[in-house]
Every structure is written in structure tokens, then in C-alpha cells.
Design an enzyme around this catalytic site. Structure first.
Site, PDB file in Angstrom:
ATOM      1  N   ASP A  11       0.863  -1.160   0.246  1.00 55.26           N
ATOM      2  CA  ASP A  11      -0.412  -0.083   0.524  1.00 55.26           C
ATOM      3  C   ASP A  11       1.035   0.831  -0.322  1.00 55.26           C
ATOM      4  O   ASP A  11       1.656   0.980   0.732  1.00 55.26           O
ATOM      5  CB  ASP A  11      -0.946  -0.198   0.954  1.00 55.26           C
ATOM      6  CG  ASP A  11      -1.567   1.144   1.603  1.00 55.26           C
ATOM      7  OD1 ASP A  11      -1.740   1.892   0.773  1.00 55.26           O
ATOM      8  OD2 ASP A  11      -2.616   0.826   2.407  1.00 55.26           O
ATOM      9  N   ASP A  52      -6.430  -0.482  -2.270  1.00 52.10           N
ATOM     10  CA  ASP A  52      -5.482   0.358  -2.579  1.00 52.10           C
ATOM     11  C   ASP A  52      -3.994  -0.576  -2.315  1.00 52.10           C
ATOM     12  O   ASP A  52      -3.481  -0.016  -2.077  1.00 52.10           O
ATOM     13  CB  ASP A  52      -5.467   0.688  -1.168  1.00 52.10           C
ATOM     14  CG  ASP A  52      -5.560   0.897   0.811  1.00 52.10           C
ATOM     15  OD1 ASP A  52      -5.262  -0.731   0.427  1.00 52.10           O
ATOM     16  OD2 ASP A  52      -5.777   1.034   1.505  1.00 52.10           O
ATOM     17  N   GLN A  94       2.451   4.369   3.078  1.00 50.58           N
ATOM     18  CA  GLN A  94       2.442   3.664   4.331  1.00 50.58           C
ATOM     19  C   GLN A  94       2.318   1.922   4.863  1.00 50.58           C
ATOM     20  O   GLN A  94       3.260   2.134   5.957  1.00 50.58           O
ATOM     21  CB  GLN A  94       0.772   2.767   4.174  1.00 50.58           C
ATOM     22  CG  GLN A  94      -0.060   2.366   5.894  1.00 50.58           C
ATOM     23  CD  GLN A  94      -1.530   1.633   4.938  1.00 50.58           C
ATOM     24  OE1 GLN A  94      -2.487   3.123   5.014  1.00 50.58           O
ATOM     25  NE2 GLN A  94      -1.860   0.844   4.743  1.00 50.58           N
ATOM     26  N   GLY A 103      18.902  -5.801   0.769  1.00 51.50           N
ATOM     27  CA  GLY A 103      18.836  -6.898  -0.208  1.00 51.50           C
ATOM     28  C   GLY A 103      17.131  -7.849  -0.289  1.00 51.50           C
ATOM     29  O   GLY A 103      17.386  -8.790  -0.777  1.00 51.50           O
ATOM     30  N   TYR A 227      -0.147   0.073  15.045  1.00 48.33           N
ATOM     31  CA  TYR A 227      -1.199   0.224  13.901  1.00 48.33           C
ATOM     32  C   TYR A 227      -0.630   0.716  12.677  1.00 48.33           C
ATOM     33  O   TYR A 227      -0.494   2.036  12.974  1.00 48.33           O
ATOM     34  CB  TYR A 227      -2.306   1.046  14.651  1.00 48.33           C
ATOM     35  CG  TYR A 227      -3.756   0.412  12.689  1.00 48.33           C
ATOM     36  CD1 TYR A 227      -4.054  -1.093  12.313  1.00 48.33           C
ATOM     37  CD2 TYR A 227      -3.816   1.527  12.062  1.00 48.33           C
ATOM     38  CE1 TYR A 227      -4.922  -1.182  11.394  1.00 48.33           C
ATOM     39  CE2 TYR A 227      -4.875   1.330  11.083  1.00 48.33           C
ATOM     40  CZ  TYR A 227      -5.201  -0.166  11.281  1.00 48.33           C
ATOM     41  OH  TYR A 227      -6.578  -0.114   9.805  1.00 48.33           O
ATOM     42  N   LYS A 230      -4.165  -3.207   7.356  1.00 56.46           N
ATOM     43  CA  LYS A 230      -3.705  -4.710   7.105  1.00 56.46           C
ATOM     44  C   LYS A 230      -2.562  -4.950   6.510  1.00 56.46           C
ATOM     45  O   LYS A 230      -2.387  -4.411   5.303  1.00 56.46           O
ATOM     46  CB  LYS A 230      -5.427  -5.356   7.531  1.00 56.46           C
ATOM     47  CG  LYS A 230      -5.714  -5.694   8.143  1.00 56.46           C
ATOM     48  CD  LYS A 230      -5.326  -6.344   8.983  1.00 56.46           C
ATOM     49  CE  LYS A 230      -6.148  -6.831  10.310  1.00 56.46           C
ATOM     50  NZ  LYS A 230      -6.120  -6.925  11.700  1.00 56.46           N
ATOM     51  N   ASP A 231      -2.138  -6.523   6.525  1.00 59.60           N
ATOM     52  CA  ASP A 231      -1.312  -6.666   5.908  1.00 59.60           C
ATOM     53  C   ASP A 231      -2.104  -7.532   4.423  1.00 59.60           C
ATOM     54  O   ASP A 231      -1.233  -7.343   3.266  1.00 59.60           O
ATOM     55  CB  ASP A 231      -0.725  -7.902   6.430  1.00 59.60           C
ATOM     56  CG  ASP A 231      -1.063  -7.842   7.590  1.00 59.60           C
ATOM     57  OD1 ASP A 231      -0.022  -7.785   8.418  1.00 59.60           O
ATOM     58  OD2 ASP A 231      -1.882  -8.162   8.701  1.00 59.60           O
ATOM     59  N   ARG A 264     -10.329   0.145   9.650  1.00 60.41           N
ATOM     60  CA  ARG A 264      -9.502  -0.186  10.650  1.00 60.41           C
ATOM     61  C   ARG A 264      -8.785  -1.024  11.037  1.00 60.41           C
ATOM     62  O   ARG A 264      -7.784  -1.340  11.936  1.00 60.41           O
ATOM     63  CB  ARG A 264      -9.950   0.586  11.894  1.00 60.41           C
ATOM     64  CG  ARG A 264     -10.256   2.509  11.787  1.00 60.41           C
ATOM     65  CD  ARG A 264     -11.005   2.788  12.894  1.00 60.41           C
ATOM     66  NE  ARG A 264     -11.482   4.006  12.144  1.00 60.41           N
ATOM     67  CZ  ARG A 264     -10.809   5.065  12.313  1.00 60.41           C
ATOM     68  NH1 ARG A 264      -9.870   5.173  12.854  1.00 60.41           N
ATOM     69  NH2 ARG A 264     -11.521   6.302  12.151  1.00 60.41           N
TER      70      ARG A 264
HETATM   71  P1  13P Z   1      -5.549  -0.686   4.714  1.00 59.14           P
HETATM   72  O1  13P Z   1      -5.143  -1.923   5.348  1.00 59.14           O
HETATM   73  O2  13P Z   1      -6.095  -1.761   3.334  1.00 59.14           O
HETATM   74  O3  13P Z   1      -4.722   0.091   4.442  1.00 59.14           O
HETATM   75  O4  13P Z   1      -6.249  -0.205   5.391  1.00 59.14           O
HETATM   76  C1  13P Z   1      -6.408   0.356   5.840  1.00 59.14           C
HETATM   77  C2  13P Z   1      -7.876   0.978   7.625  1.00 59.14           C
HETATM   78  O5  13P Z   1      -7.745   1.127   8.114  1.00 59.14           O
HETATM   79  C3  13P Z   1      -9.231   0.851   6.623  1.00 59.14           C
HETATM   80  O6  13P Z   1     -10.053   1.245   7.431  1.00 59.14           O
HETATM   81 MG    MG Z   2      -4.603   1.867   2.711  1.00 53.83          MG
HETATM   82 MG    MG Z   3      -5.207  -2.243   1.730  1.00 56.70          MG
END
Ligand code: 13P
Ligand code: MG
Ligand code: MG
Ligand code: 13P
Length: 364
Positions: A11, A52, A94, A103, A227, A230-231, A264
């Protein structure tokens, strides 16, 4: 000569918020990988996105964990991030946790899945890409694809699959790995991979060692210690002739199972299979999305992608996703919509709880 498919994703900034990748960032990635193809570093590539997350799909002959390939991906993300910053896109850069490349992109934020194999007479390959969820999201479908005869008819009726498969599971908290054979150890396997926050299926092989599937298992927030997002994992699956058929690989997604992520990164929600153009998670930043890009790998070139969830037979899964989303959203900030406390550790909740700490009194 062996062919390697590297899927490296990050992202680099959302448009708007966390919904999608801006076209100009994708164009930068296209230019960078186009140059690498022209100078012979890679054989072929595709630039894709899921929500994203910018997805770099590269075919080459340098094997997995190759420094030049990882550097190409890293530099491409840096350049796309510069564009994202100039447009003030949300969370620009991000997922890039470091200022300099050392590497290998593993441990630096991007998600990585790489697979190296001797090309068969014909090599169908599916790349799943997800947004608003975590690597454990692949556990259920991988189990169904490679171990559940009610999903995969080939386990029962194809002599080339009848032996079953070996699952490599990573404990992403203790940083350990274990291999479990199916069908013999399927109950042991399920006892682990049902816990999707901790145990992730990293790869699946045939019993003769031939690689069938590889997933990204990077846990961004564990790496960063705070935070970030997400992955949003990826997963590569080879299909046909001794591997599950394309339709068997896709079948688990007809059930919109629950995954962790969504708003989130802190909620349970149904996993919605969508065509490429519909991977724009906007409702409550979701629901979590998955796309499936189908390729034939041919002498190191990528033939495709075919947009595999662009099929009305997944309409019911999408409709069901919306019903489940309505239902679970009505819980608002309550579990089980919101993740349980231990899984909220790497979200922004601890910051809120810190404020209340001094006000807690012992109950006599
Ligand atoms: P992403 O991990 O896709 O950037 O989403 C984060 C987020 O907080 C969505 O509400
Ligand atoms: Mg994002
Ligand atoms: Mg994302
Ligand atoms: P293969 O054994 O050639 O993969 O055939 C299975 C099939 O195509 C069924 O859909």
C-alpha cells in the site's frame, strides 16, 4: 530452466482514504517494470491493484528471494510513493517501513509470495489478491482446495491427486514452522489453521515435493509494532494436471467466509469475491475483497490475466456478502464484529485504554 513468479505488493497510498490505488501511481509502476523487462531483468510483468494495494506480478528466472528482483519492487514502490506524496494521497508510503533497501523486501513492509517451478506442458496459475484482511484469510480456502474432497473432486477421482498434499504452516507469533500431511494429519492441521491470527498456511506441496501454492504471510503491524493497516495478502496457486482444477481452486470463494480486517483492520467481515474493477472497498472501508487473476505461464511469459471472479456464478456469494455485512455491521463496536481484545493490541485501541488506566479501581 525454471520460471519464478514473484508477487510483491504494498500500500503506497490510498485514493481516496483506503479505497483504491491512483491511476498515476499504477502508471509509474508500469514504467519501472517496463524498463526492467526491456533490460532483461524480468521476462514479463503485470501491474494490478486490489483496493488500495499495488500489486507487482513479475516472471523471471532468478529464483525466489532474489536481491535484484526485490530491489526492483522496492524502488518501484518508492517511486510510486513519491507520486502518491505529490498528490497527497492517503497514507502515502504506508507499508514501507524503512528508508533504505537492504537486500530483501521481507521484513520491510511489502507482502511477498514467490513460486519457482519447472514449467509443465501447460501451466495454469491463479493469483489471489486481497484487501482489508490478513494472511490467515487463505487458510480456509487452501484447506478446501487441497484437502477437502467435498470441494475438490480430484482428491477422490484423480489418481494424480489421491495421495494428498503437504501443508507448511507458519506460527507468525513465535516465528516457527511445521509441515503437516493431508489427509493423514488433517485434524492436526485444522487444530492450528482455524486460528487464523496466529497460524498461516505458507505453502502447499505435493508429497513428491512439487510446489503447488505459496502465500504472503508478512504481518505488517507485528513488524512495525504499531497500527499501520492490514497486511492485505496475496496467494499463488498452480492448477490442473495433478493439481486442483481451476474451478476447484475458485470454488471455496463461493462461500463468503468471515475474515479479519475491514474498517481500521479491527473487524470481522465477509470476504467478497469480485471482478478486478469492483475491488473498491468503500462501504465501511470494505467489506474485505478478493480478486483472482488467472494466467497461463508460457516460456517465462504471463499469458493473461483472466478476471476469474467476473462470473455470474459468484453473484450469489456477493449478494450473501452484502446480507452478512448488513447483519454484522448492526453490532457496531461490539464483538464479534469488532475483533477480540488480544487482536486489538496492534490497532489504535491501546491508545484509548491508556487514558482510562489510572481511573481503574480494585473491586473489594
Ligand atoms: P488498508 O490496510 O487497506 O490500508 O486499510 C486500513 C484501514 O484502516 C481501513 O479502514
Ligand atoms: Mg491503505
Ligand atoms: Mg489495503
Ligand atoms: P486435468 O487432470 O487435466 O487437470 O483435468 C481436470 C479438469 O480439467 C476438470 O475440470
Amino acid at each position: 530452466m525454471k520460471t519464478t513468479i514473484s508477487v510483491i505488493k504494498a500500500d503506497i497510498g490510498g485514493f481516496p482514504g483506503h479505497v483504491s490505488v491512483h491511476k498515476e501511481c499504477m502508471e509509474i509502476a508500469d514504467k519501472e517494470l517496463g524498463a526492467a523487462k526491456n533490460n532483461g531483468l524480468i521476462n514479463d510483468y503485470r501491474i494490478m491493484r486490489c483496493g488500495d494495494d499495488l500489486e507487482l506480478i513479475m516472471s523471471h528466472t532468478k529464483g525466489i528471494n532474489n536481491e535484484e528482483i526485490h530491489k526492483l519492487a522496492w524502488d518501484t514502490f518508492i517511486k510510486a510513493t513519491e507520486k502518491a506524496k505529490s498528490l497527497k494521497l492517503y497514507g502515502a508510503g504506508q507499508d514501507l517501513l524503512s528508508d533504505s533497501f537492504s537486500g530483501n523486501v521481507k521484513g520491510m513492509g511489502p507482502g511477498v509470495a514467490e513460486i519457482e517451478f519447472e514449467e509443465r506442458k501447460s501451466d495454469p496459475l491463479i493469483i489471489f489478491m486481497a484487501d482489508k484482511t490478513a494472511p490467515g484469510a487463505w487458510n480456509l480456502p487452501l484447506y478446501k482446495i487441497f484437502a477437502d474432497p467435498f470441494n475438490t473432486a480430484g482428491l477422490v477421482i484423480d489418481p494424480k491427486m489421491h495421495d494428498g498434499f503437504v501443508f507448511e504452516v507458519h506460527d507468525v507469533i513465535d516465528n516457527k514452522r511445521i509441515e503437516l500431511k493431508c489427509p493423514e494429519e488433517s485434524y492436526d492441521l485444522l487444530s492450528l489453521i482455524g486460528a487464523t491470527d496466529r497460524y498461516c498456511v505458507k505453502s502447499v506441496k505435493k508429497k513428491n515435493g512439487e510446489i503447488c501454492s505459496v502465500s504472503s504471510t508478512q504481518r505488517l503491524n507485528f513488524m512495525a509494532g504499531r497500527y499501520i493497516g492490514k497486511d492485505d495478502p496475496v496467494c499463488i496457486v498452480r492448477a490442473q494436471s495433478g493439481f486442483p482444477a481451476v474451478g476447484e481452486v475458485l470454488e471455496p470463494f463461493a462461500f463468503p467466509f468471515m475474515v479479519k480486517g475491514w474498517m481500521r483492520g479491527s473487524h470481522h467481515g465477509p470476504f467478497m469475491p469480485v471482478p478486478f474493477e469492483k475491488a473498491n472497498p468503500s462501504r465501511f472501508d470494505g467489506p474485505p475483497r478478493v480478486i483472482a487473476a488467472g494466467f497461463q505461464v508460457s516460456n517465462g511469459m504471463l499469458i493473461g490475466p483472466s478476471d476469474l471472479f467476473d462470473d455470474p456464478s459468484f453473484d450469489k456469494a456477493r449478494a450473501e456478502t452484502n446480507l452478512i455485512a448488513d447483519y454484522i455491521r448492526r453490532h457496531g463496536p461490539f464483538e464479534p464484529h469488532r475483533l477480540p481484545m488480544d487482536e486489538m493490541e496492534y490497532t489504535t485501541l491501546p491508545g484509548v485504554l491508556e487514558k482510562l488506566k489510572s481511573r481503574f479501581e480494585v473491586i473489594e
